[in-house]
Enzyme design. Structure first.
Site, PDB file in Angstrom:
ATOM      1  N   GLY A  47       0.757  -1.302  -0.017  1.00  0.00           N
ATOM      2  CA  GLY A  47       0.079   0.110  -0.030  1.00  0.00           C
ATOM      3  C   GLY A  47       0.957   1.162   0.170  1.00  0.00           C
ATOM      4  O   GLY A  47       2.345   1.273   0.397  1.00  0.00           O
ATOM      5  N   GLN A  52       3.542   9.763   1.735  1.00  0.00           N
ATOM      6  CA  GLN A  52       4.646   9.029   1.627  1.00  0.00           C
ATOM      7  C   GLN A  52       5.489   9.515   0.115  1.00  0.00           C
ATOM      8  O   GLN A  52       6.648   9.094   0.210  1.00  0.00           O
ATOM      9  CB  GLN A  52       4.281   7.593   1.293  1.00  0.00           C
ATOM     10  N   CYS A 101       6.566  -0.389   7.072  1.00  0.00           N
ATOM     11  CA  CYS A 101       6.282   0.617   6.583  1.00  0.00           C
ATOM     12  C   CYS A 101       7.422   1.116   5.426  1.00  0.00           C
ATOM     13  O   CYS A 101       8.501   1.062   6.024  1.00  0.00           O
ATOM     14  CB  CYS A 101       5.712   1.821   7.311  1.00  0.00           C
ATOM     15  N   LEU A 102       7.156   1.412   4.247  1.00  0.00           N
ATOM     16  CA  LEU A 102       8.147   1.922   3.257  1.00  0.00           C
ATOM     17  C   LEU A 102       8.740   3.438   3.909  1.00  0.00           C
ATOM     18  O   LEU A 102       9.824   3.544   3.654  1.00  0.00           O
ATOM     19  CB  LEU A 102       7.408   2.301   2.031  1.00  0.00           C
ATOM     20  N   HIS A 143      -3.877   1.136   8.054  1.00  0.00           N
ATOM     21  CA  HIS A 143      -2.658   1.487   8.003  1.00  0.00           C
ATOM     22  C   HIS A 143      -2.474   2.698   7.074  1.00  0.00           C
ATOM     23  O   HIS A 143      -1.731   3.616   7.205  1.00  0.00           O
ATOM     24  CB  HIS A 143      -1.471   0.617   7.305  1.00  0.00           C
ATOM     25  N   GLU A 144      -2.954   2.703   5.661  1.00  0.00           N
ATOM     26  CA  GLU A 144      -2.932   3.725   4.809  1.00  0.00           C
ATOM     27  C   GLU A 144      -3.690   5.124   5.158  1.00  0.00           C
ATOM     28  O   GLU A 144      -3.302   5.980   4.990  1.00  0.00           O
ATOM     29  CB  GLU A 144      -3.299   3.187   3.229  1.00  0.00           C
ATOM     30  N   HIS A 147      -1.925   6.938   7.601  1.00  0.00           N
ATOM     31  CA  HIS A 147      -0.944   7.807   6.977  1.00  0.00           C
ATOM     32  C   HIS A 147      -1.699   9.210   6.618  1.00  0.00           C
ATOM     33  O   HIS A 147      -1.055  10.180   6.830  1.00  0.00           O
ATOM     34  CB  HIS A 147      -0.180   7.294   5.727  1.00  0.00           C
TER      35      HIS A 147
HETATM   36 NI    NI Z   1       3.085   3.001   5.787  1.00  0.00          NI
END
Ligand code: NI
Length: 166
Positions: A47, A52, A101-102, A143-144, A147
């Site tokens: 995702g 991000q 997480c990226l 999670h997204e 963000h």
């Molecule tokens: Ni993330």
């Protein structure tokens, strides 16, 4: 491929703003979405949220592998674009599982999430749609959307560990 913003960066802790219909249909936002999808795959994420990639807008992408894992999801088996998404839980069930997480490379931790949620969002044409999501698929969405609210999983995680790059 868009550069991924990593911590520490204020944009990751800022609530992103909603998009208007005119913005959704703009060439800028359409190309942002077009670039977010390959960026997510190249970065090996499941995702990706617009903050991000340095855009403080309520847009996120959920990879088709997450959609497919929810066999009851009434959605095409394709990458999912969510604009101005909201969700609510539809049962009391929760589960506690590992996340990464990226934007926080090498860090993993267990996060308790709702197992069953109902999601409402606009698609990339600006049409409202809604669907139910379960388990891992529901986890990725939560999670997204976090963000988009400027919330990182590490603020909710237990058993946080760092796996150094080899
Ligand atoms: Ni993330």
């Amino acid at each position: 491929m868009l550069p991924i913003v990593t911590i520490p960066n204020k944009i990751l802790e800022t609530r992103a703003r909603e998009l208007t219909l005119a913005e959704i249909n703009s060439a800028e936002v359409q190309s942002l979405i077009d670039e977010m999808i390959p960026t997510m795959y190249t970065s090996e994420g499941i995702g990706l949220a617009a903050p991000q990639v340095n855009h403080s807008l309520r847009v996120c992408i959920i990879g088709k592998e997450a959609v497919k894992l929810d066999r009851k999801a009434k959605l095409p088996h394709d990458d999912l674009v969510l604009i101005n998404p909201t969700w609510r839980k539809t049962s009391k069930k929760t589960n506690n599982d590992q996340e990464g997480c990226l934007s926080i490379p090498g860090v993993y931790g267990k996060v308790k999430r709702h197992s069953d949620i109902q999601v409402e969002a606009l698609d990339r044409q600006g049409n409202k749609f809604s669907f139910e999501a379960r388990n891992f698929f529901a986890r990725v969405i939560q999670h997204e959307v976090d963000h988009l609210d400027g919330v990182l999983f590490t603020s909710k995680a237990t058993d946080v560990k760092t796996i150094p790059k080899t």
